[in-house]
Motif scaffolding. Structure first.
Motif, mmCIF file in Angstrom:
data_model
loop_
_atom_site.group_PDB
_atom_site.id
_atom_site.type_symbol
_atom_site.label_atom_id
_atom_site.label_comp_id
_atom_site.label_asym_id
_atom_site.label_seq_id
_atom_site.Cartn_x
_atom_site.Cartn_y
_atom_site.Cartn_z
ATOM 1 N N ASP A 6 69.742 61.143 65.058
ATOM 2 C CA ASP A 6 69.634 62.289 64.164
ATOM 3 C C ASP A 6 70.030 61.914 62.735
ATOM 4 O OD1 ASP A 6 72.430 62.297 63.968
ATOM 5 O OD2 ASP A 6 72.648 63.725 65.602
ATOM 6 N N ALA A 7 69.781 62.820 61.805
ATOM 7 C CA ALA A 7 70.005 62.550 60.381
ATOM 8 C C ALA A 7 71.478 62.257 60.084
ATOM 9 C CB ALA A 7 69.520 63.733 59.559
ATOM 10 N N ALA A 8 72.393 62.953 60.735
ATOM 11 C CA ALA A 8 73.818 62.724 60.483
ATOM 12 C C ALA A 8 74.238 61.320 60.925
ATOM 13 C CB ALA A 8 74.654 63.773 61.206
ATOM 14 N N ALA A 9 73.738 60.888 62.075
ATOM 15 C CA ALA A 9 74.069 59.537 62.558
ATOM 16 C C ALA A 9 73.475 58.487 61.626
ATOM 17 C CB ALA A 9 73.556 59.345 63.980
ATOM 18 N N ARG A 10 72.239 58.705 61.172
ATOM 19 C CA ARG A 10 71.625 57.755 60.243
ATOM 20 C C ARG A 10 72.429 57.692 58.951
ATOM 21 N NH1 ARG A 10 67.651 54.798 60.256
ATOM 22 N NH2 ARG A 10 66.311 55.956 61.654
ATOM 23 N N SER A 11 72.852 58.836 58.462
ATOM 24 C CA SER A 11 73.628 58.887 57.234
ATOM 25 C C SER A 11 74.938 58.109 57.392
ATOM 26 C CB SER A 11 73.919 60.330 56.848
ATOM 27 O OG SER A 11 74.669 60.367 55.664
ATOM 28 N N ARG A 12 75.600 58.270 58.521
ATOM 29 C CA ARG A 12 76.834 57.506 58.797
ATOM 30 C C ARG A 12 76.554 56.011 58.789
ATOM 31 N NH1 ARG A 12 77.754 61.239 62.519
ATOM 32 N NH2 ARG A 12 77.002 59.939 64.201
ATOM 33 N N ASN A 13 75.468 55.601 59.459
ATOM 34 C CA ASN A 13 75.113 54.182 59.501
ATOM 35 C C ASN A 13 74.831 53.637 58.103
ATOM 36 O OD1 ASN A 13 75.347 54.150 62.258
ATOM 37 N ND2 ASN A 13 73.153 54.325 62.637
ATOM 38 N N MET A 14 74.037 54.361 57.341
ATOM 39 C CA MET A 14 73.667 53.904 56.007
ATOM 40 C C MET A 14 74.886 53.841 55.087
ATOM 41 S SD MET A 14 70.469 53.216 56.134
ATOM 42 C CE MET A 14 69.731 53.248 54.526
ATOM 43 N N SER A 15 75.830 54.752 55.248
ATOM 44 C CA SER A 15 77.009 54.760 54.387
ATOM 45 C C SER A 15 77.901 53.540 54.621
ATOM 46 C CB SER A 15 77.821 56.037 54.599
ATOM 47 O OG SER A 15 78.499 55.999 55.842
ATOM 48 N N ARG A 16 77.756 52.898 55.755
ATOM 49 C CA ARG A 16 78.566 51.719 56.061
ATOM 50 C C ARG A 16 77.937 50.411 55.578
ATOM 51 N NH1 ARG A 16 79.345 52.607 62.035
ATOM 52 N NH2 ARG A 16 78.693 54.733 61.812
ATOM 53 N N ILE A 17 76.731 50.494 55.035
ATOM 54 C CA ILE A 17 76.078 49.293 54.513
ATOM 55 C C ILE A 17 76.627 49.036 53.118
ATOM 56 C CG2 ILE A 17 73.891 48.268 53.798
ATOM 57 C CD1 ILE A 17 72.580 50.005 56.011
ATOM 58 N N ARG A 18 77.270 47.897 52.965
ATOM 59 C CA ARG A 18 77.916 47.573 51.700
ATOM 60 C C ARG A 18 76.942 46.867 50.764
ATOM 61 N NH1 ARG A 18 82.799 44.095 53.541
ATOM 62 N NH2 ARG A 18 81.013 42.931 54.231
ATOM 63 N N SER A 19 77.216 46.986 49.472
ATOM 64 C CA SER A 19 76.378 46.299 48.500
ATOM 65 C C SER A 19 77.107 45.134 47.857
ATOM 66 C CB SER A 19 75.926 47.280 47.418
ATOM 67 O OG SER A 19 77.046 47.787 46.728
ATOM 68 N N LYS A 20 78.392 45.012 48.109
ATOM 69 C CA LYS A 20 79.189 43.950 47.499
ATOM 70 C C LYS A 20 79.953 43.200 48.578
ATOM 71 C CE LYS A 20 79.955 46.901 43.558
ATOM 72 N NZ LYS A 20 80.896 47.812 42.948
ATOM 73 N N GLY A 21 80.154 41.911 48.345
ATOM 74 C CA GLY A 21 80.999 41.113 49.232
ATOM 75 C C GLY A 21 80.359 40.757 50.559
ATOM 76 N N MET A 22 79.050 40.785 50.637
ATOM 77 C CA MET A 22 78.377 40.413 51.883
ATOM 78 C C MET A 22 78.343 38.889 52.007
ATOM 79 S SD MET A 22 77.842 43.356 53.101
ATOM 80 C CE MET A 22 76.828 43.015 54.506
ATOM 81 N N LYS A 23 78.037 38.387 53.200
ATOM 82 C CA LYS A 23 78.088 36.951 53.461
ATOM 83 C C LYS A 23 77.273 36.109 52.476
ATOM 84 C CE LYS A 23 79.221 37.068 58.355
ATOM 85 N NZ LYS A 23 78.778 36.689 59.704
ATOM 86 N N PRO A 24 76.005 36.463 52.199
ATOM 87 C CA PRO A 24 75.247 35.629 51.257
ATOM 88 C C PRO A 24 75.884 35.581 49.864
ATOM 89 C CG PRO A 24 73.776 37.089 52.462
ATOM 90 C CD PRO A 24 75.170 37.520 52.776
ATOM 91 N N GLU A 25 76.346 36.728 49.382
ATOM 92 C CA GLU A 25 76.992 36.756 48.075
ATOM 93 C C GLU A 25 78.270 35.923 48.085
ATOM 94 O OE1 GLU A 25 79.531 39.726 45.266
ATOM 95 O OE2 GLU A 25 77.901 40.627 46.419
ATOM 96 N N MET A 26 79.052 36.054 49.119
ATOM 97 C CA MET A 26 80.300 35.286 49.209
ATOM 98 C C MET A 26 80.009 33.786 49.246
ATOM 99 S SD MET A 26 82.585 37.515 48.910
ATOM 100 C CE MET A 26 84.038 36.546 49.263
ATOM 101 N N ALA A 27 78.945 33.379 49.927
ATOM 102 C CA ALA A 27 78.580 31.962 49.978
ATOM 103 C C ALA A 27 78.237 31.454 48.583
ATOM 104 C CB ALA A 27 77.412 31.753 50.937
ATOM 105 N N VAL A 28 77.471 32.229 47.829
ATOM 106 C CA VAL A 28 77.106 31.825 46.462
ATOM 107 C C VAL A 28 78.344 31.775 45.580
ATOM 108 C CG1 VAL A 28 75.798 32.513 44.396
ATOM 109 C CG2 VAL A 28 74.738 32.651 46.649
ATOM 110 N N ARG A 29 79.229 32.742 45.718
ATOM 111 C CA ARG A 29 80.453 32.749 44.929
ATOM 112 C C ARG A 29 81.304 31.519 45.221
ATOM 113 N NH1 ARG A 29 82.366 38.945 45.752
ATOM 114 N NH2 ARG A 29 84.412 38.040 45.333
ATOM 115 N N ARG A 30 81.415 31.164 46.500
ATOM 116 C CA ARG A 30 82.205 29.973 46.862
ATOM 117 C C ARG A 30 81.592 28.702 46.278
ATOM 118 N NH1 ARG A 30 83.041 32.846 51.656
ATOM 119 N NH2 ARG A 30 81.195 31.964 52.622
ATOM 120 N N ILE A 31 80.268 28.587 46.372
ATOM 121 C CA ILE A 31 79.591 27.395 45.839
ATOM 122 C C ILE A 31 79.793 27.311 44.331
ATOM 123 C CG2 ILE A 31 77.339 26.348 45.399
ATOM 124 C CD1 ILE A 31 76.479 27.430 48.198
#
Length: 143
Positions: A6-31
């Motif tokens: 349902d829409a509420a469950a989708r909204s909860r899922n989408m709200s947990r998707i982060r835009s900062k500090g994800m694995k690919p970004e962290m890998a580039v930052r470390r390099i």
């Protein structure tokens, strides 16, 4: 095909998707840091809120997720449209692409050089390191 949740469950899922500090970004930052480059993160005063900003060099690196930003490389398996609610996803991803393009144009118009690194390419650390070195030039203080 209708959504399975349902829409509420989708909204909860989408709200947990982060835009900062994800694995690919962290890998580039470390390099970049290991190579001796110093940078600022997520400057909100710049179009697109770039992931890594190198102010003295006037250079920016965006780390794009292949799914969310629709990587155009045909060999990229992550750049697909989900089968459920295709109309929604096509519109959503098209808006993301348009926003990315507008931010890049505005940054370049104001004198910034932009490099986009894709999630699938970051898995090859040596190629990512080469791309960063080629883009930024020698490490140390920018002249």
């Amino acid at each position: 095909m209708a959504d399975r949740i349902d829409a509420a469950a989708r909204s909860r899922n989408m709200s947990r998707i982060r835009s900062k500090g994800m694995k690919p970004e962290m890998a580039v930052r470390r390099i970049a840091h290991r190579l001796g480059y110093r940078f600022r993160l997520h400057r909100r005063d710049l179009p697109g809120t770039p992931d890594l900003v190198f102010p003295a060099r006037r250079k920016i690196i965006f780390v794009h997720g292949c799914f969310w930003h629709r990587h155009a490389d045909p060999s990229c398996r992550a750049a697909h449209t989900p089968r459920s609610n295709e109309v929604y996803w096509e519109a959503k991803i098209a808006r993301n692409i348009a926003r990315d393009d507008a931010a890049r144009v505005e940054l370049e118009r104001t004198g910034w050089n932009v490099l986009e690194l894709w999630e699938c390419g970051i898995k090859n650390a040596e190629a990512t390191e080469r791309a960063i070195r080629n883009f930024l030039g020698p490490p140390g203080p920018a002249s």
